[in-house]
Design a protein around this motif. Structure first.
Motif, mmCIF file in Angstrom:
data_model
loop_
_atom_site.group_PDB
_atom_site.id
_atom_site.type_symbol
_atom_site.label_atom_id
_atom_site.label_comp_id
_atom_site.label_asym_id
_atom_site.label_seq_id
_atom_site.Cartn_x
_atom_site.Cartn_y
_atom_site.Cartn_z
ATOM 1 N N THR A 280 0.814 -1.216 0.000
ATOM 2 C CA THR A 280 0.000 0.000 0.000
ATOM 3 C C THR A 280 0.852 1.272 0.000
ATOM 4 O O THR A 280 0.487 2.258 -0.630
ATOM 5 C CB THR A 280 -0.958 0.047 1.216
ATOM 6 N N HIS A 281 1.988 1.244 0.745
ATOM 7 C CA HIS A 281 2.863 2.438 0.761
ATOM 8 C C HIS A 281 4.202 2.077 1.375
ATOM 9 O O HIS A 281 4.380 0.988 1.912
ATOM 10 C CB HIS A 281 2.184 3.611 1.477
ATOM 11 N N HIS A 282 5.143 3.030 1.304
ATOM 12 C CA HIS A 282 6.536 2.685 1.603
ATOM 13 C C HIS A 282 6.869 2.567 3.082
ATOM 14 O O HIS A 282 7.948 2.091 3.429
ATOM 15 C CB HIS A 282 7.489 3.677 0.920
ATOM 16 N N HIS A 283 5.996 3.008 3.991
ATOM 17 C CA HIS A 283 6.344 2.928 5.419
ATOM 18 C C HIS A 283 6.750 1.508 5.805
ATOM 19 O O HIS A 283 6.161 0.524 5.345
ATOM 20 C CB HIS A 283 5.176 3.392 6.299
ATOM 21 N N HIS A 284 7.771 1.463 6.707
ATOM 22 C CA HIS A 284 8.406 0.186 7.021
ATOM 23 C C HIS A 284 7.430 -0.862 7.572
ATOM 24 O O HIS A 284 7.560 -2.056 7.279
ATOM 25 C CB HIS A 284 9.542 0.419 8.029
ATOM 26 N N ASP A 285 6.446 -0.415 8.356
ATOM 27 C CA ASP A 285 5.526 -1.395 8.950
ATOM 28 C C ASP A 285 4.570 -1.987 7.908
ATOM 29 O O ASP A 285 3.796 -2.893 8.214
ATOM 30 C CB ASP A 285 4.751 -0.793 10.144
ATOM 31 N N HIS A 286 4.636 -1.488 6.677
ATOM 32 C CA HIS A 286 3.838 -2.057 5.582
ATOM 33 C C HIS A 286 4.718 -2.750 4.536
ATOM 34 O O HIS A 286 4.354 -3.801 4.024
ATOM 35 C CB HIS A 286 2.986 -0.955 4.921
ATOM 36 N N SER A 287 5.872 -2.127 4.237
ATOM 37 C CA SER A 287 6.722 -2.668 3.168
ATOM 38 C C SER A 287 7.938 -3.417 3.706
ATOM 39 O O SER A 287 8.718 -3.963 2.930
ATOM 40 C CB SER A 287 7.200 -1.522 2.260
ATOM 41 N N CYS B 22 -1.380 11.212 0.178
ATOM 42 C CA CYS B 22 -1.532 12.159 1.300
ATOM 43 C C CYS B 22 -0.771 11.604 2.501
ATOM 44 O O CYS B 22 0.202 12.202 2.925
ATOM 45 C CB CYS B 22 -2.984 12.440 1.693
ATOM 46 N N HIS B 23 -1.208 10.457 3.029
ATOM 47 C CA HIS B 23 -0.456 9.831 4.135
ATOM 48 C C HIS B 23 0.998 9.671 3.687
ATOM 49 O O HIS B 23 1.932 10.057 4.381
ATOM 50 C CB HIS B 23 -1.089 8.487 4.471
ATOM 51 N N THR B 24 1.188 9.089 2.503
ATOM 52 C CA THR B 24 2.444 9.187 1.748
ATOM 53 C C THR B 24 2.053 9.512 0.312
ATOM 54 O O THR B 24 0.912 9.258 -0.099
ATOM 55 C CB THR B 24 3.256 7.869 1.742
ATOM 56 N N GLY C 17 -4.861 0.389 3.425
ATOM 57 C CA GLY C 17 -3.569 0.760 4.022
ATOM 58 C C GLY C 17 -3.731 1.760 5.142
ATOM 59 O O GLY C 17 -4.535 1.560 6.064
ATOM 60 N N ASP C 18 -2.973 2.873 5.060
ATOM 61 C CA ASP C 18 -3.056 3.913 6.090
ATOM 62 C C ASP C 18 -3.783 5.152 5.570
ATOM 63 O O ASP C 18 -3.543 6.270 6.033
ATOM 64 C CB ASP C 18 -1.651 4.306 6.577
ATOM 65 N N THR C 19 -4.666 4.975 4.576
ATOM 66 C CA THR C 19 -5.478 6.109 4.111
ATOM 67 C C THR C 19 -6.801 6.137 4.856
ATOM 68 O O THR C 19 -7.124 7.110 5.535
ATOM 69 C CB THR C 19 -5.695 6.023 2.585
HETATM 70 ZN ZN LIG Z 1 1.933 4.484 7.075
#
Ligand SMILES: [Zn+2]
Length: 267
Positions: free
Chosen positions: A56-63, A114-116, A135-137
């Motif tokens: 969903t996005h590049h943040h470490h807890d997702h990717s 927006c979030h990323t 994801g985190d949206t």
């Molecule tokens: Zn995030």
């Protein structure tokens, strides 16, 4: 199509999405690959049937599980919205369809910056059921923080998700519902929150992902109601001269008040 949430880390959700036609499956944000792999095995999904990864996005807890996925399952595509995502093989863009992954499942990429700036939501439909990986949206009764974007971008993201079919099931990236509802209860009417409050009252550790639809979010999520006169009225005393007829301003104010942590109601 079957969607299986797998709790990982403190409060993240990874997912396994499986085709009911050919049994093939993709992982979504599998931060803890051994745990998600184990969950897939216990569902009877063989390694050969694990055919890709959606990020969903590049943040470490997702990717953060992508490199491990690439070494455990070589030669499978890893999708995502930017090259900030580890082990990325396929960069996707808004409206792109990934129809050759899971038989009978149409996957549509929805850019929601927006979030990323690289945030992608994935809409999944098998013709009958449909769901969206947010994801985190979008969270249940909440939104992600605006780390890399502006309120007007989150407004556009919420509008895009809000336009999905009523029965679209929401699969979000974190279990944040309890805290979100405490904020929402200070902004919305009790009746609008009844469904989710009832679930939390019955079980305060309830899994809330995969339970609510986009139609539910339009009702119990203030971040989806930036044009609602009742929400604007509730926010007037915090507006400090801001023009609440502008929905992006309402979005920004909602986020600011949620971040402040002071606006809460007992549920
Ligand atoms: Zn995030």
């Amino acid at each position: 199509m079957k969607v299986h949430p797998v709790p990982v880390r403190d409060d993240n959700y990874a997912y396994i999405v499986q085709s009911s036609v050919d049994g093939k499956a993709v992982f979504v944000d599998p931060y803890d690959v051994p745990t998600v792999h184990k969950a897939a095995s216990s569902l009877g999904i063989s390694d050969d049937n694990i055919v890709g990864l959606l990020t969903t996005h590049h943040h470490h807890d997702h990717s953060g599980g992508n490199e491990k996925f690439a070494s455990t399952f070589p030669n499978r595509p890893i999708f995502g919205g930017s090259n900030q995502i580890p082990a990325l093989t396929n960069q996707v863009k808004d409206s792109q369809k990934l129809n050759d992954l899971l038989q009978g499942v149409e996957i549509t990429c929805l850019a929601t910056p927006c979030h990323t700036q690289d945030h992608i939501c994935y809409h999944l439909s098998d013709g009958g059921e449909n769901g969206v990986m947010t994801g985190d949206t979008l969270f249940i009764s909440g939104s992600g923080r605006f780390f890399e974007g502006q309120p007007h971008e989150m407004l556009a993201a919420m509008d895009k998700l809000s336009a999905l079919p009523d029965n679209t099931i929401v699969y979000c990236g974190h279990e944040y519902t309890k805290a979100n509802v405490a904020f929402s209860a200070a902004v919305l009417d009790k009746d609008d929150l009844k469904k989710v409050v009832d679930q939390l009252k019955a079980d305060s550790n309830a899994v809330t992902t995969g339970v609510y639809s986009i139609a539910d979010e339009r009702r119990h999520n203030p971040f989806m109601r930036c044009r609602d006169p009742a929400v604007k009225t509730k926010l007037t005393k915090y507006a400090e001269g801001k023009n609440l007829d502008d929905p992006a301003t309402v979005m920004g104010l909602l986020r600011q008040l949620k971040n402040d942590g002071t606006l809460k109601a007992n549920i």
